[in-house]
Each structure stands twice: as structure tokens, then as C-alpha cells.
Scaffold this motif. Structure first.
Motif, PDB file in Angstrom:
ATOM      1  N   GLN A  44       0.832  -1.209   0.000  1.00  0.00           N
ATOM      2  CA  GLN A  44       0.000   0.000   0.000  1.00  0.00           C
ATOM      3  C   GLN A  44       0.874   1.272   0.000  1.00  0.00           C
ATOM      4  OE1 GLN A  44      -1.902   0.270   3.794  1.00  0.00           O
ATOM      5  NE2 GLN A  44      -3.807   1.095   2.957  1.00  0.00           N
ATOM      6  N   ILE A  45       1.877   1.291   0.881  1.00  0.00           N
ATOM      7  CA  ILE A  45       2.721   2.486   1.008  1.00  0.00           C
ATOM      8  C   ILE A  45       3.591   2.672  -0.240  1.00  0.00           C
ATOM      9  CG2 ILE A  45       4.658   3.501   2.305  1.00  0.00           C
ATOM     10  CD1 ILE A  45       3.359   2.249   4.849  1.00  0.00           C
ATOM     11  N   SER A  46       4.172   1.577  -0.742  1.00  0.00           N
ATOM     12  CA  SER A  46       5.064   1.724  -1.901  1.00  0.00           C
ATOM     13  C   SER A  46       4.289   2.123  -3.154  1.00  0.00           C
ATOM     14  CB  SER A  46       5.876   0.449  -2.140  1.00  0.00           C
ATOM     15  OG  SER A  46       5.024  -0.653  -2.339  1.00  0.00           O
ATOM     16  N   CYS A  47       3.073   1.606  -3.323  1.00  0.00           N
ATOM     17  CA  CYS A  47       2.261   1.998  -4.491  1.00  0.00           C
ATOM     18  C   CYS A  47       1.931   3.480  -4.415  1.00  0.00           C
ATOM     19  CB  CYS A  47       0.972   1.183  -4.569  1.00  0.00           C
ATOM     20  SG  CYS A  47       1.237  -0.528  -5.058  1.00  0.00           S
ATOM     21  N   GLN A  48       1.576   3.928  -3.199  1.00  0.00           N
ATOM     22  CA  GLN A  48       1.266   5.350  -3.035  1.00  0.00           C
ATOM     23  C   GLN A  48       2.515   6.210  -3.278  1.00  0.00           C
ATOM     24  OE1 GLN A  48      -0.575   8.556   0.064  1.00  0.00           O
ATOM     25  NE2 GLN A  48      -0.670   6.449   0.723  1.00  0.00           N
ATOM     26  N   MET A  49       3.653   5.706  -2.815  1.00  0.00           N
ATOM     27  CA  MET A  49       4.897   6.453  -3.033  1.00  0.00           C
ATOM     28  C   MET A  49       5.192   6.610  -4.529  1.00  0.00           C
ATOM     29  SD  MET A  49       7.532   5.319  -0.026  1.00  0.00           S
ATOM     30  CE  MET A  49       8.762   6.520  -0.561  1.00  0.00           C
ATOM     31  N   ILE A  50       4.975   5.542  -5.286  1.00  0.00           N
ATOM     32  CA  ILE A  50       5.221   5.653  -6.734  1.00  0.00           C
ATOM     33  C   ILE A  50       4.276   6.687  -7.338  1.00  0.00           C
ATOM     34  CG2 ILE A  50       5.067   4.474  -8.969  1.00  0.00           C
ATOM     35  CD1 ILE A  50       5.823   1.860  -7.486  1.00  0.00           C
ATOM     36  N   ASN A  51       2.988   6.514  -7.093  1.00  0.00           N
ATOM     37  CA  ASN A  51       2.007   7.352  -7.788  1.00  0.00           C
ATOM     38  C   ASN A  51       2.059   8.814  -7.378  1.00  0.00           C
ATOM     39  OD1 ASN A  51       1.237   5.186  -9.252  1.00  0.00           O
ATOM     40  ND2 ASN A  51      -0.756   4.910  -8.283  1.00  0.00           N
ATOM     41  N   ARG A  52       2.578   9.094  -6.179  1.00  0.00           N
ATOM     42  CA  ARG A  52       2.670  10.488  -5.738  1.00  0.00           C
ATOM     43  C   ARG A  52       4.063  11.073  -5.976  1.00  0.00           C
ATOM     44  NH1 ARG A  52      -1.803  11.513  -1.113  1.00  0.00           N
ATOM     45  NH2 ARG A  52      -3.364  10.149  -2.023  1.00  0.00           N
ATOM     46  N   GLY A  53       4.907  10.299  -6.649  1.00  0.00           N
ATOM     47  CA  GLY A  53       6.211  10.828  -7.043  1.00  0.00           C
ATOM     48  C   GLY A  53       7.270  10.765  -5.958  1.00  0.00           C
ATOM     49  N   PHE A  54       7.147   9.815  -5.028  1.00  0.00           N
ATOM     50  CA  PHE A  54       8.126   9.697  -3.939  1.00  0.00           C
ATOM     51  C   PHE A  54       9.047   8.478  -4.084  1.00  0.00           C
ATOM     52  CE2 PHE A  54       5.226  12.711  -2.165  1.00  0.00           C
ATOM     53  CZ  PHE A  54       5.963  13.462  -1.262  1.00  0.00           C
ATOM     54  N   ALA A  55       8.902   7.725  -5.165  1.00  0.00           N
ATOM     55  CA  ALA A  55       9.803   6.577  -5.382  1.00  0.00           C
ATOM     56  C   ALA A  55      10.909   7.044  -6.319  1.00  0.00           C
ATOM     57  CB  ALA A  55       9.031   5.405  -5.975  1.00  0.00           C
ATOM     58  N   ASP A  56      11.999   7.536  -5.728  1.00  0.00           N
ATOM     59  CA  ASP A  56      13.082   8.071  -6.557  1.00  0.00           C
ATOM     60  C   ASP A  56      13.814   6.962  -7.300  1.00  0.00           C
ATOM     61  OD1 ASP A  56      12.829  10.864  -5.708  1.00  0.00           O
ATOM     62  OD2 ASP A  56      13.303  10.028  -3.734  1.00  0.00           O
ATOM     63  N   PHE A  57      13.974   5.836  -6.618  1.00  0.00           N
ATOM     64  CA  PHE A  57      14.704   4.707  -7.195  1.00  0.00           C
ATOM     65  C   PHE A  57      13.984   3.410  -6.813  1.00  0.00           C
ATOM     66  CE2 PHE A  57      17.775   7.945  -5.649  1.00  0.00           C
ATOM     67  CZ  PHE A  57      18.245   8.403  -6.863  1.00  0.00           C
ATOM     68  N   ILE A  58      14.201   2.375  -7.658  1.00  0.00           N
ATOM     69  CA  ILE A  58      13.715   1.039  -7.325  1.00  0.00           C
ATOM     70  C   ILE A  58      14.923   0.118  -7.332  1.00  0.00           C
ATOM     71  CG2 ILE A  58      12.352  -0.925  -8.140  1.00  0.00           C
ATOM     72  CD1 ILE A  58      10.268   1.000  -9.112  1.00  0.00           C
ATOM     73  N   TYR A  71      19.993  16.071  -8.265  1.00  0.00           N
ATOM     74  CA  TYR A  71      18.687  15.504  -8.611  1.00  0.00           C
ATOM     75  C   TYR A  71      17.623  16.252  -7.826  1.00  0.00           C
ATOM     76  CZ  TYR A  71      14.866  12.060  -8.235  1.00  0.00           C
ATOM     77  OH  TYR A  71      13.648  11.426  -8.240  1.00  0.00           O
ATOM     78  N   ILE A  72      16.665  16.793  -8.544  1.00  0.00           N
ATOM     79  CA  ILE A  72      15.568  17.487  -7.864  1.00  0.00           C
ATOM     80  C   ILE A  72      14.294  16.680  -8.084  1.00  0.00           C
ATOM     81  CG2 ILE A  72      14.239  19.640  -7.720  1.00  0.00           C
ATOM     82  CD1 ILE A  72      16.833  21.021  -8.846  1.00  0.00           C
ATOM     83  N   PRO A  73      13.817  16.022  -7.030  1.00  0.00           N
ATOM     84  CA  PRO A  73      12.648  15.164  -7.219  1.00  0.00           C
ATOM     85  C   PRO A  73      11.397  15.967  -7.541  1.00  0.00           C
ATOM     86  CG  PRO A  73      13.283  15.246  -4.892  1.00  0.00           C
ATOM     87  CD  PRO A  73      14.315  16.027  -5.645  1.00  0.00           C
ATOM     88  N   LYS A  74      10.526  15.326  -8.310  1.00  0.00           N
ATOM     89  CA  LYS A  74       9.254  15.974  -8.640  1.00  0.00           C
ATOM     90  C   LYS A  74       8.151  15.230  -7.875  1.00  0.00           C
ATOM     91  CE  LYS A  74       6.547  17.420 -12.678  1.00  0.00           C
ATOM     92  NZ  LYS A  74       5.295  16.735 -12.367  1.00  0.00           N
ATOM     93  N   ARG A  75       7.777  15.768  -6.728  1.00  0.00           N
ATOM     94  CA  ARG A  75       6.708  15.151  -5.946  1.00  0.00           C
ATOM     95  C   ARG A  75       5.368  15.630  -6.507  1.00  0.00           C
ATOM     96  NH1 ARG A  75      10.682  12.027  -4.465  1.00  0.00           N
ATOM     97  NH2 ARG A  75      11.859  12.634  -2.612  1.00  0.00           N
ATOM     98  N   GLU A  76       4.452  14.677  -6.739  1.00  0.00           N
ATOM     99  CA  GLU A  76       3.155  15.033  -7.333  1.00  0.00           C
ATOM    100  C   GLU A  76       2.191  15.533  -6.260  1.00  0.00           C
ATOM    101  OE1 GLU A  76       2.522  14.764 -10.637  1.00  0.00           O
ATOM    102  OE2 GLU A  76       4.446  13.835 -11.149  1.00  0.00           O
ATOM    103  N   LYS A  77       2.196  14.837  -5.130  1.00  0.00           N
ATOM    104  CA  LYS A  77       1.214  15.116  -4.082  1.00  0.00           C
ATOM    105  C   LYS A  77       1.713  14.490  -2.789  1.00  0.00           C
ATOM    106  CE  LYS A  77      -3.735  14.375  -3.390  1.00  0.00           C
ATOM    107  NZ  LYS A  77      -4.864  13.535  -3.747  1.00  0.00           N
ATOM    108  N   TYR A  78       1.536  15.167  -1.660  1.00  0.00           N
ATOM    109  CA  TYR A  78       1.987  14.598  -0.386  1.00  0.00           C
ATOM    110  C   TYR A  78       1.310  13.248  -0.111  1.00  0.00           C
ATOM    111  CZ  TYR A  78       4.613  18.556   1.555  1.00  0.00           C
ATOM    112  OH  TYR A  78       5.538  19.510   1.823  1.00  0.00           O
ATOM    113  N   LEU A  79       2.049  12.378   0.585  1.00  0.00           N
ATOM    114  CA  LEU A  79       1.456  11.110   1.000  1.00  0.00           C
ATOM    115  C   LEU A  79       0.381  11.362   2.047  1.00  0.00           C
ATOM    116  CD1 LEU A  79       4.631   8.902   1.475  1.00  0.00           C
ATOM    117  CD2 LEU A  79       2.981   8.732  -0.345  1.00  0.00           C
ATOM    118  N   ALA A  80      -0.630  10.519   2.027  1.00  0.00           N
ATOM    119  CA  ALA A  80      -1.702  10.644   3.004  1.00  0.00           C
ATOM    120  C   ALA A  80      -1.396   9.762   4.210  1.00  0.00           C
ATOM    121  CB  ALA A  80      -3.018  10.195   2.358  1.00  0.00           C
TER     122      ALA A  80
END
Ligand SMILES: [Fe+2]
Length: 254
Positions: free
Chosen positions: A182-196, A243-252
Motif C-alpha cells: 500500500q505504502i510503496s504503491c502510493q509512493m510511486i504514484n505520488r512521485g516519492f519513489a526516486d529509485f527502485i 537531482y531534484i525530485p518531482k513530488r506530485e502530491k503529499y502522502l496521506a
């Protein structure tokens, strides 16, 4: 799945930690990595004991040289890069020189913590300390920590303080559990997964085949963001670029 993936986290090197146990197993892990679309594989042994770090460093150098020669002899084009996965606790405040232990000698340093005992405050203070040396902390598998499970919004605050994140390839596929998924999927979709990274330890369990897991991500996962984390973003580590990350939306708070 994807070609030219860059796996920034693995325990592929034999006899240096709880990962691979032999050169044969290491070679199997390397072929598995290459066959599944990885072009560059980082070997990142656990760095736990600072009093024997020079010995660990020398062993890594010696074994990477043997590995590169063996890969070459067997016609593999997999590229090996070096790093460590540093286990942070308050002992790091006694360490002043981190550069030999970063990813590919760059500013990026891969860090992990005790899964249960660590607090957000601990992590913030260790990351601040590393940043005081001009380093950029990359937290390995944030989705696996108790303090993140209790309050995923701590990822937002750490990110605002310049910390980056590497999720494990298996997590969004459910390989570590529902909460991790749940957390990792949200991290990807909100732009918080910088690397895998694979965080591979063996050939048979949690191996270097990132594509196997990526193919099993839920439909809702944004595959373009997965591609960025697996193929594009890690190039900043190889070239030691900002590297400047592009966060889409804060995690809930889940
Ligand atoms: Fe690891």
C-alpha cells in the motif's frame, strides 16, 4: 518489461554479508539480473561495523574485481557498480569520512535502519548529519519500517528536508506484505519513489529479477513513474549529478 534498468541495491557479492554465499550464486544472480533487463547492477553490502570497515572495503574491492573478470570471461555485458548499504545508528556521529562508502563514489549514500526501534526523529538527525558533509541520503526500502507504517506522512517531512527514497522492487507486488504494498504503491504514484532496487540476497528468494515483480504491480500503479525510478533517475548517481525530485502530491496518513 524495461531495458537498461539500473538496480542500485543488491547483496549480490558473495561472502561479505547475508547475501550471496558463493561466486557461483553471485554469477547466477548476475545472469538473472541481466536476463530480466538490468544493465547496471550495484553491489551494496551491508555496512554495519565501522571498526572493521576498511577490511570490508578491501574485500569488496577484491571480489568485485574477480566478479568483473568472471562476467567478462562468460560474455556477460552486465556492468557492476559499487556501494554500501549503511546501517545507521548513533554511532555514525563518530564517523567523519563517508565518501568511500557512497554509491559509486557519488554524493548519494544508501542507508538503512533497525526496522522496529527507529523513530522519525532518529532518521531526521542521521540524515541531517550526513547532509552536513554534502551527502544526499537515500533511504533503502522506506516502506518496510515500523515508523513509516505508523505514520506514512513522515515521508513528506523527510522529503522536504532533502532525503530521497529507494523502494524495493517486490514491495508494490505484495512481496513484503499488504502495508508495504500500500505504502510503496502510493509512493510511486505520488512521485516519492526516486529509485527502485531489487535488494536481492539470493538466487531463489528476493532475487535480482526486478521485471518479475514490476509485471505484477497493480493496474493503478503509474508505470511511467516506475520506469523513471528504474531506468532514468539512477543516472544521477552514475554521473554524480544534482537531482531534484518531482513530488506530485503529499502522502496521506493511511
Ligand atoms: Fe539491502
Amino acid at each position: 518489461m524495461f531495458d537498461n534498468m539500473i538496480d542500485i541495491h543488491s547483496h549480490t557479492l558473495w561472502g561479505v554479508d547475508d547475501g550471496s554465499r558463493s561466486l557461483d550464486e553471485t554469477m547466477d544472480m548476475c545472469f538473472c539480473s541481466e536476463d530480466s533487463g538490468t544493465g547496471i547492477l550495484f553491489v551494496t553490502p551491508h555496512l554495519i561495523y565501522w571498526d572493521s570497515v576498511e577490511e570490508l572495503y578491501d574485500r569488496r574491492e577484491e571480489k568485485v574485481q574477480i566478479l568483473e573478470e568472471t562476467l567478462d570471461e562468460q560474455g556477460s555485458s552486465l556492468i557492476i557498480k559499487k556501494g554500501f548499504e549503511i546501517l545507521c545508528d548513533d554511532e555514525i556521529f563518530n564517523i567523519k569520512h563517508f565518501k568511500p562508502y557512497t554509491l559509486n563514489g557519488s554524493r548519494y549514500v544508501l542507508i538503512e535502519f533497525d526496522f522496529g526501534k527507529t523513530s522519525e526523529e532518529d532518521v531526521a538527525s542521521w540524515c541531517n548529519y550526513l547532509q552536513s558533509f554534502g551527502l544526499v541520503p537515500v533511504i533503502a526500502h522506506p516502506e518496510r519500517y515500523g515508523f513509516v507504517h505508523n505514520d506514512p506522512t513522515c515521508i513528506n517531512r523527510l522529503s522536504d528536508n532533502g532525503v530521497l527514497f529507494q523502494i524495493n522492487a517486490g514491495s508494490p507486488a505484495g512481496a513484503f506484505g499488504d502495508r508495504e504494498m500500500q505504502i510503496s504503491c502510493q509512493m510511486i504514484n505520488r512521485g516519492f519513489a526516486d529509485f527502485i532496487g531489487s535488494d536481492a540476497h539470493r538466487i531463489n528468494i528476493r532475487n535480482t529479477n526486478m521485471a518479475f515483480y514490476i509485471e505484477r504491480y497493480p493496474d493503478a500503479v503509474d508505470m511511467e513513474l516506475v520506469r523513471k525510478a528504474a531506468v532514468i533517475n539512477p543516472k544521477v548517481i552514475l554521473e554524480d549529478l544534482q537531482y531534484i525530485p518531482k513530488r506530485e502530491k503529499y502522502l496521506a496518513g493511511l
